[in-house]
Design a protein around this motif. Structure first.
Motif, PDB file in Angstrom:
ATOM      1  N   ALA A 166      87.268  77.581 118.502  1.00 15.59           N
ATOM      2  CA  ALA A 166      85.819  77.812 118.612  1.00 15.59           C
ATOM      3  C   ALA A 166      85.154  76.610 119.280  1.00 15.59           C
ATOM      4  O   ALA A 166      84.216  76.754 120.080  1.00 15.59           O
ATOM      5  CB  ALA A 166      85.229  78.043 117.216  1.00 15.59           C
ATOM      6  N   ALA A 167      85.653  75.423 118.966  1.00 15.86           N
ATOM      7  CA  ALA A 167      85.107  74.211 119.587  1.00 15.86           C
ATOM      8  C   ALA A 167      85.369  74.223 121.090  1.00 15.86           C
ATOM      9  O   ALA A 167      84.481  73.906 121.894  1.00 15.86           O
ATOM     10  CB  ALA A 167      85.737  72.965 118.956  1.00 15.86           C
ATOM     11  N   GLY A 187      96.392  77.277 106.326  1.00 12.70           N
ATOM     12  CA  GLY A 187      95.397  76.203 106.518  1.00 12.70           C
ATOM     13  C   GLY A 187      95.384  75.717 107.948  1.00 12.70           C
ATOM     14  O   GLY A 187      94.311  75.537 108.553  1.00 12.70           O
ATOM     15  N   ILE A 188      96.563  75.515 108.517  1.00 13.99           N
ATOM     16  CA  ILE A 188      96.652  75.040 109.908  1.00 13.99           C
ATOM     17  C   ILE A 188      96.089  76.095 110.866  1.00 13.99           C
ATOM     18  O   ILE A 188      95.374  75.788 111.819  1.00 13.99           O
ATOM     19  CB  ILE A 188      98.127  74.720 110.283  1.00 13.99           C
ATOM     20  N   SER A 200      89.153  77.017 114.214  1.00 15.19           N
ATOM     21  CA  SER A 200      87.946  76.191 114.385  1.00 15.19           C
ATOM     22  C   SER A 200      88.040  75.383 115.682  1.00 15.19           C
ATOM     23  O   SER A 200      87.062  75.251 116.416  1.00 15.19           O
ATOM     24  CB  SER A 200      87.789  75.232 113.205  1.00 15.19           C
ATOM     25  N   ALA A 201      89.231  74.840 115.950  1.00 16.34           N
ATOM     26  CA  ALA A 201      89.403  74.067 117.184  1.00 16.34           C
ATOM     27  C   ALA A 201      89.199  74.972 118.395  1.00 16.34           C
ATOM     28  O   ALA A 201      88.603  74.559 119.399  1.00 16.34           O
ATOM     29  CB  ALA A 201      90.791  73.436 117.220  1.00 16.34           C
ATOM     30  N   ALA A 259      96.325  71.299 119.019  1.00 16.30           N
ATOM     31  CA  ALA A 259      96.775  72.599 118.484  1.00 16.30           C
ATOM     32  C   ALA A 259      98.263  72.800 118.785  1.00 16.30           C
ATOM     33  O   ALA A 259      99.025  73.311 117.954  1.00 16.30           O
ATOM     34  CB  ALA A 259      95.938  73.725 119.093  1.00 16.30           C
ATOM     35  N   ALA A 271      93.811  78.287 110.230  1.00 19.18           N
ATOM     36  CA  ALA A 271      92.340  78.283 110.109  1.00 19.18           C
ATOM     37  C   ALA A 271      91.768  77.092 110.881  1.00 19.18           C
ATOM     38  O   ALA A 271      90.735  77.212 111.567  1.00 19.18           O
ATOM     39  CB  ALA A 271      91.949  78.204 108.627  1.00 19.18           C
ATOM     40  N   ALA A 272      92.462  75.956 110.791  1.00 18.52           N
ATOM     41  CA  ALA A 272      91.995  74.773 111.523  1.00 18.52           C
ATOM     42  C   ALA A 272      92.062  75.031 113.020  1.00 18.52           C
ATOM     43  O   ALA A 272      91.146  74.665 113.779  1.00 18.52           O
ATOM     44  CB  ALA A 272      92.869  73.572 111.154  1.00 18.52           C
ATOM     45  N   GLN A 273      93.141  75.704 113.447  1.00 18.19           N
ATOM     46  CA  GLN A 273      93.266  75.986 114.879  1.00 18.19           C
ATOM     47  C   GLN A 273      92.177  76.952 115.364  1.00 18.19           C
ATOM     48  O   GLN A 273      91.712  76.843 116.490  1.00 18.19           O
ATOM     49  CB  GLN A 273      94.661  76.540 115.178  1.00 18.19           C
ATOM     50  N   PHE A 331     100.366  71.002 116.310  1.00 20.18           N
ATOM     51  CA  PHE A 331     100.461  71.718 115.025  1.00 20.18           C
ATOM     52  C   PHE A 331     101.409  72.913 115.132  1.00 20.18           C
ATOM     53  O   PHE A 331     102.133  73.217 114.183  1.00 20.18           O
ATOM     54  CB  PHE A 331      99.064  72.155 114.558  1.00 20.18           C
ATOM     55  N   GLU A 380     100.694  78.409 102.409  1.00 21.45           N
ATOM     56  CA  GLU A 380      99.367  77.794 102.285  1.00 21.45           C
ATOM     57  C   GLU A 380      99.116  76.812 103.441  1.00 21.45           C
ATOM     58  O   GLU A 380      98.038  76.785 104.035  1.00 21.45           O
ATOM     59  CB  GLU A 380      99.316  77.037 100.963  1.00 21.45           C
ATOM     60  N   VAL A 381     100.174  76.032 103.733  1.00 21.72           N
ATOM     61  CA  VAL A 381     100.064  75.071 104.836  1.00 21.72           C
ATOM     62  C   VAL A 381      99.834  75.819 106.144  1.00 21.72           C
ATOM     63  O   VAL A 381      98.935  75.479 106.928  1.00 21.72           O
ATOM     64  CB  VAL A 381     101.352  74.208 104.943  1.00 21.72           C
TER      65      VAL A 381
END
Lengths: 84, 139, 214
Positions: free
Chosen positions: A17-18, A7-8, A14-15, A73, A10-12, A76, A3-4
């Motif tokens: 995409a930024a 989640g990480i 988004s980053a 990133a 998915a966060a990466q 992480f 899960e961790v």
């Protein structure tokens, strides 16, 4: 733990995409700076000349931001390497 | 103007005078910064006419750093340019500068611009009084 | 370049700036999203590397606001300039659709007063605490030395009456060592000089880090 990791990841995404959006914004500004310099050449108006400075700082800001996001990133990735 | 303020300003515009550290300590960083900010603001007003172009400012800064080689590397050219341009109507340019940038610029620009004016005693006194009046706005 | 051409070029530049503002705002949303996801995934974890990653992304979030504010400032400045070049044409109309982020406070209204008053006020009305930013009075010394073209660094060594090379105490008005106490003073002064050099290096390092963290 999965899960961790998910989640990480998915966060990466988004980053990432930024970073892509910032890269696009940077290209727009870089493309515009050439004509801007020509058009403002010799302009005595302080408002006009401050545009060059603001845009220069914005481009530096984009570079720094993209690097910070990538560094984040990387941290992480290292973290996931230690816990999985 | 007290004696500490006078010795700070005298050191700032006089060649070969060491920094009056005791006076600066008594004045404190806030008051010293305000006095030096006022000294530089007036020096820039006197040294640069309205309409001075960014290119002219760039040339001045380039020449300044050649004349003060100890400053090159310690004080950023971009900070000096930003401060001068801020004094000519672009105050937002100093937003990203640190206090180190501002303090370094204030000593260097004040010394250079005011010493170029070759003030006599009366002129120096008038400059000091104007600086302190401006610094008192915020102190 | 003809005036019409200049105006056309600048309008195109405004277009590019506004596109960039949109993209940067999208990036801000993505960063916020990334942070939220990472914080959720890490709930309860307190690992240094993960915390560093979060810290960097939080910094990116505020940096993004600053960059958008710079772009908004550039766009507004161009709008004002276009209004001068081409009054009433609409080229200088400010874009009210731009949603200003919390970096808006960076785009401050132009103050009124003499030039020196405006510069002075801008310099001293910053949010930071001056005492905190300039903890070390030695910075004044350093900058005054830089602006003094005749200044020479004080000697770190001198020769005593019996011909030995001894360190000089560099503190202002400090008593100079005499022949009777060469041994202890030489050691003490040497330590002082080394400590002073280290401190100067630390100050420079802190200043650089402070600048980088801006």
């Amino acid at each position: 733990m999965d899960e961790v990791r998910d989640g990480i990841r998915a966060a990466q995404d988004s980053a990432q995409a930024a970073v892509a959006a910032l890269d696009g914004a940077r290209s727009e500004i870089e493309r515009a700076r050439g004509p801007l310099m020509v058009a403002l050449k010799g302009a005595m108006n302080p408002r006009a000349t401050s545009v060059e400075v603001d845009l220069g700082q914005a481009v530096e800001g984009f570079d720094e931001l993209m690097q910070i996001l990538r560094d984040g990133a990387g941290k992480f990735d290292e973290y996931l390497g230690t816990v999985t | 103007m007290n004696e500490d303020e006078r010795s700070l300003l005298t050191a700032a515009i006089t060649s070969g005078v060491r920094a009056p550290m005791d006076a600066i300590e008594r004045l404190g960083n806030n008051r010293t910064f305000h006095i030096m900010a006022a000294a530089m603001s007036i020096a820039i007003e006197r040294g640069f006419a309205d309409g001075t172009t960014p290119a002219q400012i760039q040339n001045y800064v380039e020449d300044l750093l050649e004349r003060f080689p100890k400053a090159d590397g310690e004080i950023k050219a971009s900070a000096l340019e930003a401060v001068i341009r801020a004094g000519l109507g672009e105050p937002e340019l100093i937003e990203p500068l640190t206090y180190d940038d501002l303090l370094g610029a204030s000593y260097l620009l004040t010394f250079d611009l005011i010493s170029q004016q070759e003030l006599d005693d009366a002129g120096r006194e008038e400059y000091f009084q104007t600086v302190i009046a401006l610094a008192d706005e915020e102190s | 370049m003809a005036l019409g051409e200049v105006v056309a070029q600048l309008i195109a530049v405004r277009g590019a700036i506004q596109t960039a503002i949109g993209l940067t705002a999208n990036a801000a949303d993505e960063v916020t999203d990334a942070l939220a996801k990472a914080e959720d995934a890490l709930a309860g974890a307190n690992h240094d590397l993960a915390m560093e990653g979060l810290g960097l992304w939080r910094r990116a979030q505020s940096g993004d606001e600053f960059t958008v504010a710079k772009l908004v400032a550039a766009d507004e400045a161009l709008a004002e300039y276009l209004e001068i070049l081409s009054p009433g044409s609409g080229a200088g109309t400010k874009n009210t659709d731009i949603a200003k982020p919390s970096g808006e406070e960076l785009v401050k209204a132009r103050p009124t007063g003499s030039r020196s008053q405006n510069l002075f006020r801008t310099m001293v009305q910053r949010d930071n605490d001056i005492d905190d930013a300039m903890k070390d009075l030695g910075k004044h010394q350093k900058f005054l030395e830089i602006s003094d073209p005749d200044w020479e660094p004080p000697p770190t060594y001198t020769t005593n009456e019996v011909g030995h090379r001894i360190p000089v105490m560099t503190a202002p008005d400090a008593p100079q060592p005499d022949a009777a106490s060469i041994g202890s003073l030489a050691v003490a002064s040497g330590i002082l000089i080394v400590a002073g050099a280290k401190k100067a290096k630390d100050i420079t390092k802190t200043a650089i880090e402070h600048w980088r963290s801006k």
